[in-house]
Design an enzyme around this catalytic site. Structure first.
Site, PDB file in Angstrom:
ATOM      1  N   TYR A 115       0.837  -1.209   0.000  1.00  0.00           N
ATOM      2  CA  TYR A 115       0.000   0.000   0.000  1.00  0.00           C
ATOM      3  C   TYR A 115       0.874   1.261   0.000  1.00  0.00           C
ATOM      4  O   TYR A 115       0.472   2.296   0.517  1.00  0.00           O
ATOM      5  CB  TYR A 115      -0.908   0.013   1.232  1.00  0.00           C
ATOM      6  CG  TYR A 115      -2.062  -0.973   1.181  1.00  0.00           C
ATOM      7  CD1 TYR A 115      -1.861  -2.322   0.945  1.00  0.00           C
ATOM      8  CD2 TYR A 115      -3.364  -0.550   1.405  1.00  0.00           C
ATOM      9  CE1 TYR A 115      -2.908  -3.224   0.921  1.00  0.00           C
ATOM     10  CE2 TYR A 115      -4.430  -1.443   1.388  1.00  0.00           C
ATOM     11  CZ  TYR A 115      -4.191  -2.779   1.136  1.00  0.00           C
ATOM     12  OH  TYR A 115      -5.244  -3.662   1.123  1.00  0.00           O
ATOM     13  N   LYS A 160       6.161 -13.748   3.679  1.00  0.00           N
ATOM     14  CA  LYS A 160       6.384 -14.558   2.476  1.00  0.00           C
ATOM     15  C   LYS A 160       7.844 -14.372   2.077  1.00  0.00           C
ATOM     16  O   LYS A 160       8.169 -13.999   0.935  1.00  0.00           O
ATOM     17  CB  LYS A 160       5.402 -14.077   1.392  1.00  0.00           C
ATOM     18  CG  LYS A 160       5.268 -14.967   0.199  1.00  0.00           C
ATOM     19  CD  LYS A 160       4.404 -16.188   0.404  1.00  0.00           C
ATOM     20  CE  LYS A 160       4.415 -17.031  -0.852  1.00  0.00           C
ATOM     21  NZ  LYS A 160       3.761 -18.333  -0.686  1.00  0.00           N
ATOM     22  N   ASP A 191       0.644 -17.952   3.554  1.00  0.00           N
ATOM     23  CA  ASP A 191      -0.368 -18.834   2.947  1.00  0.00           C
ATOM     24  C   ASP A 191      -0.679 -20.016   3.864  1.00  0.00           C
ATOM     25  O   ASP A 191      -1.851 -20.339   4.114  1.00  0.00           O
ATOM     26  CB  ASP A 191       0.059 -19.287   1.530  1.00  0.00           C
ATOM     27  CG  ASP A 191       1.505 -19.750   1.425  1.00  0.00           C
ATOM     28  OD1 ASP A 191       2.245 -19.639   2.430  1.00  0.00           O
ATOM     29  OD2 ASP A 191       1.902 -20.246   0.353  1.00  0.00           O
ATOM     30  N   ASP A 215      -4.652  -7.529   5.849  1.00  0.00           N
ATOM     31  CA  ASP A 215      -5.978  -7.251   5.297  1.00  0.00           C
ATOM     32  C   ASP A 215      -6.690  -8.565   4.983  1.00  0.00           C
ATOM     33  O   ASP A 215      -7.826  -8.807   5.417  1.00  0.00           O
ATOM     34  CB  ASP A 215      -5.807  -6.408   4.024  1.00  0.00           C
ATOM     35  CG  ASP A 215      -7.125  -6.102   3.343  1.00  0.00           C
ATOM     36  OD1 ASP A 215      -8.119  -5.898   4.062  1.00  0.00           O
ATOM     37  OD2 ASP A 215      -7.156  -6.077   2.104  1.00  0.00           O
ATOM     38  N   ASP A 219      -9.939 -10.883   7.154  1.00  0.00           N
ATOM     39  CA  ASP A 219     -11.207 -11.352   6.567  1.00  0.00           C
ATOM     40  C   ASP A 219     -11.307 -12.874   6.697  1.00  0.00           C
ATOM     41  O   ASP A 219     -12.360 -13.415   7.054  1.00  0.00           O
ATOM     42  CB  ASP A 219     -11.315 -10.965   5.079  1.00  0.00           C
ATOM     43  CG  ASP A 219     -11.897  -9.559   4.863  1.00  0.00           C
ATOM     44  OD1 ASP A 219     -11.661  -8.686   5.720  1.00  0.00           O
ATOM     45  OD2 ASP A 219     -12.583  -9.337   3.848  1.00  0.00           O
TER      46      ASP A 219
HETATM   47  C1  IPM Z   1      -9.841  -2.769   5.092  1.00  0.00           C
HETATM   48  C2  IPM Z   1     -10.176  -2.489   3.640  1.00  0.00           C
HETATM   49  C3  IPM Z   1      -9.256  -1.432   3.062  1.00  0.00           C
HETATM   50  C4  IPM Z   1      -7.867  -2.024   3.032  1.00  0.00           C
HETATM   51  C5  IPM Z   1      -9.632  -0.914   1.674  1.00  0.00           C
HETATM   52  C6  IPM Z   1     -11.041  -0.462   1.599  1.00  0.00           C
HETATM   53  C7  IPM Z   1      -8.737   0.189   1.239  1.00  0.00           C
HETATM   54  O1  IPM Z   1     -10.183  -3.667   2.906  1.00  0.00           O
HETATM   55  O2  IPM Z   1      -9.836  -1.847   5.903  1.00  0.00           O
HETATM   56  O3  IPM Z   1      -9.635  -3.942   5.434  1.00  0.00           O
HETATM   57  O4  IPM Z   1      -7.489  -2.684   2.062  1.00  0.00           O
HETATM   58  O5  IPM Z   1      -7.160  -1.824   3.988  1.00  0.00           O
HETATM   59 MN    MN Z   2     -10.080  -5.465   4.160  1.00  0.00          MN
END
Ligand code: IPM
Ligand code: MN
Ligand code: NAD
Length: 325
Positions: A115, A160, A191, A215, A219
């Site tokens: 990023y 990684k 991974d 990130d 999730d």
């Molecule tokens: C998060 C989101 C953000 C990220 C996006 C929306 C820029 O996915 O906060 O997890 O990638 O960090």
């Molecule tokens: Mn995210």
């Protein structure tokens, strides 16, 4: 006086943040709450999703409660979320995933890695520079180590390094810092870690990793607790702090009063702990648990309660415990 900036943002941010704000106002009527309107909808209206004066206003707050902002995959659109993380130097993104028999804290580096923003796109080739610095790595791993000390004292480094030179640097700095303070530490390829965290969640405590891996991992790990509607996050720097659900603006369910507000409520809990009210944070979590225990649940958890109805049930629970304590 404690001043809290409220950013609903886009999509379900408009639904889950009012629920969390109501709870904050119940527990802390003495705080000042002020809205800051940024997001994709602002870009559609004005061509600018977040102005410099919005950032200046956010900087006047003691803490920011943030919903979610739509980041469309467009060539010239700059993500507001990423801009804020950089502008406020919110380098530590803490994403707790806690369930039956496990308590994981994902510590995501939040300002560099893939990023970096150093990228270009041509007709046939596009590049993004993955930047890992000693300064960026030292400060994130030190945050992770501080947290590990307060918790079970175990650190896992996700990387990684078998492929990426940038992660050789990341891993080596993390290992050296862990060794220097004598904390129990192991490292894993990201991974393999992503699968193992689902299979053996109890063997993890604090997991430190680079920006995009954190990130994705958060999730993935949300699966352990019932999905994205449940996981909060804290974005912390040395001067500012912003609290937001891990989920996004969820355009597929927005405007229907079906989003789960628990991630937003827990983010408000993290905000309170940051503001010095750890007890308030515990009360929010206890109220959420009690509401779930009596079977009031949103659709993602197999229930039929709406976002607002779940929020009202949490408020009722908090008022009851107010009277009985
Ligand atoms: C998060 C989101 C953000 C990220 C996006 C929306 C820029 O996915 O906060 O997890 O990638 O960090
Ligand atoms: Mn995210
Ligand atoms: P998302 O997290 O918005 O949604 C993923 C899936 O999870 C969807 O099916 C959604 O309905 C479900 N979901 C998410 N939150 C939920 C909740 N509270 N209750 C019930 N179900 C929920 O991710 P996406 O669809 O990939 O992204 C949508 C937009 O949000 C994109 O523009 C993305 O860039 C943005 N985004 C923003 C943030 C942020 O502001 N921090 C974070 C992630 C994604």
């Amino acid at each position: 006086m404690t001043r809290i900036a409220i950013v609903e943002g886009d999509g379900i941010g408009h639904e889950v943040i009012p629920v969390a704000q109501n709870v904050l106002e119940l527990l802390h009527p003495e705080y000042e709450y002020f809205p800051v309107d940024v997001g994709y909808h602002r870009w559609e209206q004005t061509g600018c999703p977040c102005a410099d004066r919005d950032i200046a206003e956010l900087k006047t707050a003691d803490a920011i409660l943030f919903g979610a902002i739509t980041t469309p995959p467009m060539k010239d659109y700059q993500s507001v979320v990423l801009r804020l993380r950089k502008a406020l130097d919110l380098y530590a993104n803490l994403r707790p995933v806690k369930g039956d028999g496990f308590d994981i804290m994902i510590v995501r580096e939040n300002t560099e890695g893939l990023y970096s923003g150093i990228e270009e796109i041509g007709a046939d080739r596009a590049t993004t520079l993955r930047v890992v610095t000693r300064m960026g790595t030292e400060r994130i791993v030190r945050s992770a180590i501080r947290l590990a000390h307060q918790r079970n004292g175990r650190l896992t480094i996700g990387h990684k390094a078998n492929v990426l030179k940038s992660d050789v640097l990341f891993r080596d700095i993390c290992l050296a810092e862990a060794k220097a303070v004598g904390i129990s530490c192991n490292d894993k390829f990201i991974d393999a870690l992503a699968l193992d965290i689902l299979q053996h969640p109890a063997s993890y405590d604090v997991v430190v990793t680079t920006n995009i891996f954190g990130d994705i991992l958060s999730d993935v790990a949300s699966y352990l607790v019932g999905g994205l509607g449940l996981v909060p996050s804290a974005n912390i720097g040395d001067r500012y702090a912003l609290f937001e659900p891990v989920h996004g603006s969820a355009p597929d369910i927005a405007g229907r009063n079906i989003a789960n507000p628990i991630a937003a409520l827990r983010s408000a809990g993290l905000l309170l702990a940051y503001c010095g009210d750890a007890r308030g944070s515990e009360r929010i979590e206890a109220a959420v648990q009690e509401v779930l225990a009596v079977g009031i649940k949103t659709r993602d958890l197999g229930g039929s309660a709406g976002t607002r109805e779940f929020g009202e049930a949490v408020l009722r629970m908090l008022r009851q415990t107010n009277r009985s304590t």
